[in-house]
Motif scaffolding. Structure first.
Motif, PDB file in Angstrom:
ATOM      1  N   ASN A   1      15.463 -21.964 -15.711  1.00 44.92           N
ATOM      2  CA  ASN A   1      15.373 -23.395 -16.028  1.00 44.92           C
ATOM      3  C   ASN A   1      15.080 -23.624 -17.506  1.00 44.92           C
ATOM      4  OD1 ASN A   1      15.855 -24.103 -13.361  1.00 44.92           O
ATOM      5  ND2 ASN A   1      13.691 -24.127 -12.830  1.00 44.92           N
ATOM      6  N   GLU A   2      14.220 -22.788 -18.080  1.00 38.13           N
ATOM      7  CA  GLU A   2      13.838 -22.955 -19.482  1.00 38.13           C
ATOM      8  C   GLU A   2      15.024 -22.717 -20.415  1.00 38.13           C
ATOM      9  OE1 GLU A   2      10.397 -22.586 -17.032  1.00 38.13           O
ATOM     10  OE2 GLU A   2      12.131 -21.253 -17.225  1.00 38.13           O
ATOM     11  N   LEU A   3      15.857 -21.741 -20.088  1.00 41.79           N
ATOM     12  CA  LEU A   3      17.046 -21.471 -20.903  1.00 41.79           C
ATOM     13  C   LEU A   3      18.084 -22.586 -20.752  1.00 41.79           C
ATOM     14  CD1 LEU A   3      17.406 -17.643 -20.234  1.00 41.79           C
ATOM     15  CD2 LEU A   3      16.797 -18.703 -22.416  1.00 41.79           C
ATOM     16  N   MET A   4      18.258 -23.057 -19.518  1.00 46.47           N
ATOM     17  CA  MET A   4      19.241 -24.117 -19.270  1.00 46.47           C
ATOM     18  C   MET A   4      18.827 -25.423 -19.953  1.00 46.47           C
ATOM     19  SD  MET A   4      20.237 -23.441 -15.263  1.00 46.47           S
ATOM     20  CE  MET A   4      21.324 -24.873 -15.220  1.00 46.47           C
ATOM     21  N   ASN A   5      17.497 -25.660 -20.029  1.00 47.36           N
ATOM     22  CA  ASN A   5      16.988 -26.893 -20.637  1.00 47.36           C
ATOM     23  C   ASN A   5      16.705 -26.745 -22.132  1.00 47.36           C
ATOM     24  OD1 ASN A   5      17.024 -28.146 -18.107  1.00 47.36           O
ATOM     25  ND2 ASN A   5      14.939 -27.485 -17.628  1.00 47.36           N
ATOM     26  N   ASN A   6      16.994 -25.563 -22.666  1.00 48.82           N
ATOM     27  CA  ASN A   6      16.757 -25.266 -24.086  1.00 48.82           C
ATOM     28  C   ASN A   6      15.276 -25.325 -24.479  1.00 48.82           C
ATOM     29  OD1 ASN A   6      19.499 -24.817 -24.817  1.00 48.82           O
ATOM     30  ND2 ASN A   6      19.830 -27.031 -24.835  1.00 48.82           N
ATOM     31  N   ASP A   7      14.400 -25.158 -23.509  1.00 50.48           N
ATOM     32  CA  ASP A   7      12.971 -25.050 -23.815  1.00 50.48           C
ATOM     33  C   ASP A   7      12.644 -23.664 -24.357  1.00 50.48           C
ATOM     34  OD1 ASP A   7      12.320 -27.644 -22.993  1.00 50.48           O
ATOM     35  OD2 ASP A   7      12.237 -27.022 -20.894  1.00 50.48           O
ATOM     36  N   ALA A   8      13.487 -22.702 -24.032  1.00 48.38           N
ATOM     37  CA  ALA A   8      13.329 -21.341 -24.539  1.00 48.38           C
ATOM     38  C   ALA A   8      14.706 -20.819 -24.932  1.00 48.38           C
ATOM     39  CB  ALA A   8      12.705 -20.437 -23.482  1.00 48.38           C
ATOM     40  N   GLN A   9      14.744 -19.926 -25.920  1.00 45.06           N
ATOM     41  CA  GLN A   9      16.008 -19.353 -26.354  1.00 45.06           C
ATOM     42  C   GLN A   9      15.861 -17.868 -26.620  1.00 45.06           C
ATOM     43  OE1 GLN A   9      18.349 -21.446 -29.257  1.00 45.06           O
ATOM     44  NE2 GLN A   9      17.383 -23.426 -28.784  1.00 45.06           N
ATOM     45  N   ILE A  10      16.964 -17.170 -26.431  1.00 40.74           N
ATOM     46  CA  ILE A  10      17.005 -15.735 -26.712  1.00 40.74           C
ATOM     47  C   ILE A  10      17.296 -15.530 -28.188  1.00 40.74           C
ATOM     48  CG2 ILE A  10      18.297 -13.603 -26.308  1.00 40.74           C
ATOM     49  CD1 ILE A  10      18.848 -14.674 -23.458  1.00 40.74           C
ATOM     50  N   ILE A  11      16.486 -14.705 -28.861  1.00 41.70           N
ATOM     51  CA  ILE A  11      16.725 -14.337 -30.253  1.00 41.70           C
ATOM     52  C   ILE A  11      17.467 -12.999 -30.259  1.00 41.70           C
ATOM     53  CG2 ILE A  11      15.679 -13.773 -32.468  1.00 41.70           C
ATOM     54  CD1 ILE A  11      13.327 -15.507 -31.702  1.00 41.70           C
ATOM     55  N   PRO A  12      18.697 -12.957 -30.736  1.00 43.68           N
ATOM     56  CA  PRO A  12      19.455 -11.696 -30.733  1.00 43.68           C
ATOM     57  C   PRO A  12      18.779 -10.648 -31.616  1.00 43.68           C
ATOM     58  CG  PRO A  12      20.890 -13.584 -31.120  1.00 43.68           C
ATOM     59  CD  PRO A  12      19.486 -14.077 -31.266  1.00 43.68           C
ATOM     60  N   VAL A  13      18.514  -9.500 -31.057  1.00 40.17           N
ATOM     61  CA  VAL A  13      17.891  -8.395 -31.786  1.00 40.17           C
ATOM     62  C   VAL A  13      18.581  -7.104 -31.368  1.00 40.17           C
ATOM     63  CG1 VAL A  13      15.777  -7.058 -32.117  1.00 40.17           C
ATOM     64  CG2 VAL A  13      15.655  -9.551 -31.996  1.00 40.17           C
ATOM     65  N   LYS A  14      18.952  -6.294 -32.340  1.00 42.55           N
ATOM     66  CA  LYS A  14      19.586  -5.016 -32.045  1.00 42.55           C
ATOM     67  C   LYS A  14      18.620  -4.154 -31.227  1.00 42.55           C
ATOM     68  CE  LYS A  14      21.912  -1.055 -34.190  1.00 42.55           C
ATOM     69  NZ  LYS A  14      22.298  -0.404 -35.471  1.00 42.55           N
ATOM     70  N   GLY A  15      19.125  -3.549 -30.184  1.00 45.46           N
ATOM     71  CA  GLY A  15      18.284  -2.728 -29.313  1.00 45.46           C
ATOM     72  C   GLY A  15      17.803  -3.470 -28.077  1.00 45.46           C
ATOM     73  N   LEU A  16      18.058  -4.772 -28.034  1.00 39.02           N
ATOM     74  CA  LEU A  16      17.719  -5.584 -26.874  1.00 39.02           C
ATOM     75  C   LEU A  16      19.009  -6.163 -26.286  1.00 39.02           C
ATOM     76  CD1 LEU A  16      14.570  -7.544 -28.164  1.00 39.02           C
ATOM     77  CD2 LEU A  16      14.630  -5.519 -26.696  1.00 39.02           C
ATOM     78  N   PRO A  17      19.099  -6.384 -24.987  1.00 39.65           N
ATOM     79  CA  PRO A  17      17.980  -6.313 -24.052  1.00 39.65           C
ATOM     80  C   PRO A  17      17.626  -4.888 -23.638  1.00 39.65           C
ATOM     81  CG  PRO A  17      19.995  -6.812 -22.868  1.00 39.65           C
ATOM     82  CD  PRO A  17      20.353  -6.833 -24.323  1.00 39.65           C
ATOM     83  N   ILE A  18      16.379  -4.735 -23.227  1.00 43.53           N
ATOM     84  CA  ILE A  18      15.950  -3.531 -22.521  1.00 43.53           C
ATOM     85  C   ILE A  18      16.366  -3.727 -21.070  1.00 43.53           C
ATOM     86  CG2 ILE A  18      13.969  -2.149 -21.791  1.00 43.53           C
ATOM     87  CD1 ILE A  18      12.483  -3.360 -24.276  1.00 43.53           C
ATOM     88  N   ILE A  19      17.068  -2.758 -20.516  1.00 43.86           N
ATOM     89  CA  ILE A  19      17.590  -2.918 -19.152  1.00 43.86           C
ATOM     90  C   ILE A  19      16.996  -1.849 -18.233  1.00 43.86           C
ATOM     91  CG2 ILE A  19      19.639  -2.937 -17.694  1.00 43.86           C
ATOM     92  CD1 ILE A  19      21.236  -3.897 -20.079  1.00 43.86           C
ATOM     93  N   THR A  20      16.359  -2.317 -17.177  1.00 44.87           N
ATOM     94  CA  THR A  20      15.888  -1.428 -16.110  1.00 44.87           C
ATOM     95  C   THR A  20      16.479  -1.943 -14.791  1.00 44.87           C
ATOM     96  OG1 THR A  20      13.865  -2.738 -15.799  1.00 44.87           O
ATOM     97  CG2 THR A  20      13.760  -0.884 -17.343  1.00 44.87           C
ATOM     98  N   LYS A  21      16.018  -1.386 -13.686  1.00 42.21           N
ATOM     99  CA  LYS A  21      16.493  -1.830 -12.372  1.00 42.21           C
ATOM    100  C   LYS A  21      15.297  -2.161 -11.486  1.00 42.21           C
ATOM    101  CE  LYS A  21      21.140  -0.845 -11.927  1.00 42.21           C
ATOM    102  NZ  LYS A  21      22.162  -1.524 -11.131  1.00 42.21           N
ATOM    103  N   TRP A  22      15.416  -3.251 -10.739  1.00 45.22           N
ATOM    104  CA  TRP A  22      14.426  -3.524  -9.716  1.00 45.22           C
ATOM    105  C   TRP A  22      14.630  -2.539  -8.567  1.00 45.22           C
ATOM    106  CZ3 TRP A  22      10.622  -6.302 -11.219  1.00 45.22           C
ATOM    107  CH2 TRP A  22      10.797  -7.383 -12.075  1.00 45.22           C
TER     108      TRP A  22
END
Length: 307
Positions: free
Chosen positions: A247-268
């Protein structure tokens, strides 16, 4: 004596928490309602069940005996209910989970249809950090755990679920600093951490160490939700799972800052001890999970692919 099962449940919860406030929170009742039931329960005994020293409530030795008896009675009632449902051919029993805090955005969807199809199954979920989750599993307090980083010292079985992606996140008020270089961003801006024992914190610290950043301003909070609200409010930046930010991303309350090496990806992963003798209810859940997880992920988490 005319005490009720409701009063037994309330008194047992007070005994477990040593607090009317905490008992009321777990029972989703008001404090006055719990206090009234405790008083009505106490009126049936000539010996005190509790005492207050200073401002703290204590359960007396007699109260402890009554609490243990209440626990046995309530277990017997559960058994009666389970046997009734089992006689009718329904799946019955308890499922106990311990899940990492960000898992709360995933686990309910994995359980929803299973629980609606099996009304005789009771569900207990403890939401905490990774260290406590692994401890609960190791001590055999739960049937299953949900983690994104597998424990190395336990002999486990698992069902692999969806990806867990961690990005650098900023709120609207923090975006003025987003034009800094990656090094200056981490070294000059406040960075918000989860508490020690959190898998998110470990992943964040490993990324910082790998890139040799010298973080000077730190804020530590004890839940993913608290970190999210702090980021949105502009207190700082954080590396955090995207799963709780729809919801925060869709409403622009939060944004992703592009950084080399991210995202960190794991598995649930849903994990359990290899040596554990699973109940018929636990086995039925695993069978359901293996057959339905792809559809559950498709129906509820496809939005993540856009990031």
């Amino acid at each position: 004596m005319n005490y009720t099962l409701h009063q037994l449940k309330i008194f047992l919860k007070i005994f477990e928490n040593q607090s009317i406030t905490k008992a009321s929170e777990e029972l989703h009742l008001t404090q006055p309602a719990v206090s009234i039931q405790l008083r009505n329960f106490q009126d049936q005994f000539s010996i005190p069940l509790t005492e207050v020293v200073g401002r703290k409530l204590y359960v007396t030795d007699f109260g402890k005996e009554i609490a243990l008896a209440a626990e046995k009675i309530l277990k017997e009632v559960d058994e009666i209910n389970y046997k009734t449902l089992a006689y009718k051919g329904e799946l019955v029993g308890k499922l106990k989970f311990s899940i990492v805090s960000t898992g709360k955005y995933v686990m309910p969807y994995m359980l929803s249809n299973f629980m609606s199809q099996n009304k005789g199954v009771d569900l207990i979920i403890d939401v905490t950090n990774k260290a406590q989750v692994i401890e609960s599993l190791e001590l055999n307090k739960v049937d299953f755990a949900m983690v994104s980083v597998l424990p190395k010292k336990l002999n486990i079985e698992r069902v692999e679920l969806m990806q867990n992606k961690l990005y650098l996140i900023a709120g609207k008020r923090g975006l003025n600093n987003a034009g800094l270089t990656k090094k200056k961003l981490f070294e000059q801006s406040p960075l918000i951490y989860r508490e020690v024992g959190s898998a998110t914190r470990v992943a964040m610290e490993q990324f910082i160490i790998k890139n040799k950043f010298d973080v000077r301003k730190k804020i530590e909070l004890t839940s993913n939700e608290a970190v999210k609200q702090a980021v949105i409010a502009g207190l700082g930046f954080s590396i955090m799972p995207i799963i709780g930010l729809k919801n925060e991303l869709m409403n622009n309350d939060a944004q992703i800052i592009p950084v080399k090496g991210l995202p960190i990806i794991t598995k649930w992963n849903i994990i359990w001890l290899k040596s554990k003798k699973l109940s018929p209810t636990a086995k039925a859940f695993l069978e359901y999970l293996r057959s339905e997880e792809e559809q559950v992920i498709k129906d509820n988490f496809n939005w993540i692919d856009a990031y």
